[in-house]
Enzyme design. Structure first.
Site, PDB file in Angstrom:
ATOM      1  N   ASN A 137       0.803  -1.233   0.000  1.00 46.81           N
ATOM      2  CA  ASN A 137       0.000   0.000   0.000  1.00 46.81           C
ATOM      3  C   ASN A 137       0.830   1.275   0.000  1.00 46.81           C
ATOM      4  O   ASN A 137       0.278   2.370   0.151  1.00 46.81           O
ATOM      5  CB  ASN A 137      -0.946  -0.005   1.205  1.00 46.81           C
ATOM      6  N   VAL A 144       1.062   6.977  -0.466  1.00 46.76           N
ATOM      7  CA  VAL A 144       0.370   6.096   0.469  1.00 46.76           C
ATOM      8  C   VAL A 144      -1.064   5.871   0.005  1.00 46.76           C
ATOM      9  O   VAL A 144      -1.774   6.814  -0.342  1.00 46.76           O
ATOM     10  CB  VAL A 144       0.352   6.713   1.882  1.00 46.76           C
ATOM     11  N   CYS A 145      -1.464   4.599  -0.009  1.00 47.44           N
ATOM     12  CA  CYS A 145      -2.834   4.250  -0.361  1.00 47.44           C
ATOM     13  C   CYS A 145      -3.609   4.018   0.936  1.00 47.44           C
ATOM     14  O   CYS A 145      -3.539   2.949   1.532  1.00 47.44           O
ATOM     15  CB  CYS A 145      -2.863   2.993  -1.234  1.00 47.44           C
ATOM     16  N   LEU A 146      -4.321   5.051   1.378  1.00 51.32           N
ATOM     17  CA  LEU A 146      -5.146   4.977   2.581  1.00 51.32           C
ATOM     18  C   LEU A 146      -6.453   5.686   2.281  1.00 51.32           C
ATOM     19  O   LEU A 146      -6.453   6.875   1.939  1.00 51.32           O
ATOM     20  CB  LEU A 146      -4.412   5.633   3.762  1.00 51.32           C
TER      21      LEU A 146
END
Length: 216
Positions: A137, A144-146
């Site tokens: 992620n 950042v993949c959030l």
């Protein structure tokens, strides 16, 4: 006599109109003079403060006020800490360090930079991972993949929520929503190999063709 009377009436009406016009202009003239006087006094105050060695007081934006509240109410786990590289006068730029105490990334140290917009909380902070990490992620450029930093962001969320979200990325990496597709595929298909790759990367070494500096 009639003509003189008519002339007097016209002159009287003209005087009344002129007097009314002057009365109408007076508030505007007075207001402009007051604004100009205020600006002059404000300038004089700034000059006096500078002469006395005092820095002009900077007005805080709504975003800074809200961020100050968020930071004062932080309730972080012992694995997370916050720092201000530019000093606490610059709240809009800070770093968060995460040291996972469980999971694949146990023993690692990961630093994230936060850049907060003046219109926060109506816009999510921009967060990047400064530590190069092998993670499904987080890509190699630190993006950042959030979800709460993207489509699920809401003004009721805060800095504490984001930090907990980042922490959970290390305890529960998600291969279903990847930025590093290679790491995600390994996690999905071969968790043991994924764990080995993570340990190699954190110790400082190559995973495939990519070198990762030590972060343990």
């Amino acid at each position: 006599m009639v003509r003189v009377g008519i002339v007097c009436v016209f002159v009287f009406r003209a005087l009344i109109c002129l007097f009314g016009y002057i009365l109408m202009l007076l508030p505007k003239i007075f207001s402009r003079k007051m604004i100009k006087l205020f600006k002059v006094k404000e300038k004089q105050r700034e000059i006096a403060e500078n002469a006395n060695g005092k820095a002009p007081v900077k007005k805080q934006s709504a975003g800074e006020l809200r961020l100050h509240k968020d930071i004062s109410e932080l309730n972080l786990p012992k694995t997370c800490s916050i720092s201000f590289p530019n000093g606490k006068d610059d709240l809009m730029s800070f770093e968060v360090t995460i040291r996972p105490d469980e999971g694949y990334y146990l023993g690692g140290t990961f630093v994230f930079s936060f850049q907060v917009s003046p219109i926060y909380p109506h816009e999510a902070p921009k967060v990047k991972c400064k530590t190069k990490v092998y993670h499904p992620n987080i890509d190699l450029e630190g993006n950042v993949c959030l979800n709460i930093l993207r489509e699920d962001w809401k003004p009721v969320l805060n800095i504490n929520t984001i930090i907990y979200g980042l922490f959970h990325l290390f305890t529960q990496p998600n291969y279903e929503d990847p930025l590093n597709h290679d790491a995600a595929a390994v996690l999905r298909d071969n968790p043991k190999m994924f764990e080995s790759n993570v340990r190699r990367a954190m110790a400082g070494g190559y995973v495939g063709q990519t070198f990762f500096p030590r972060c343990m």
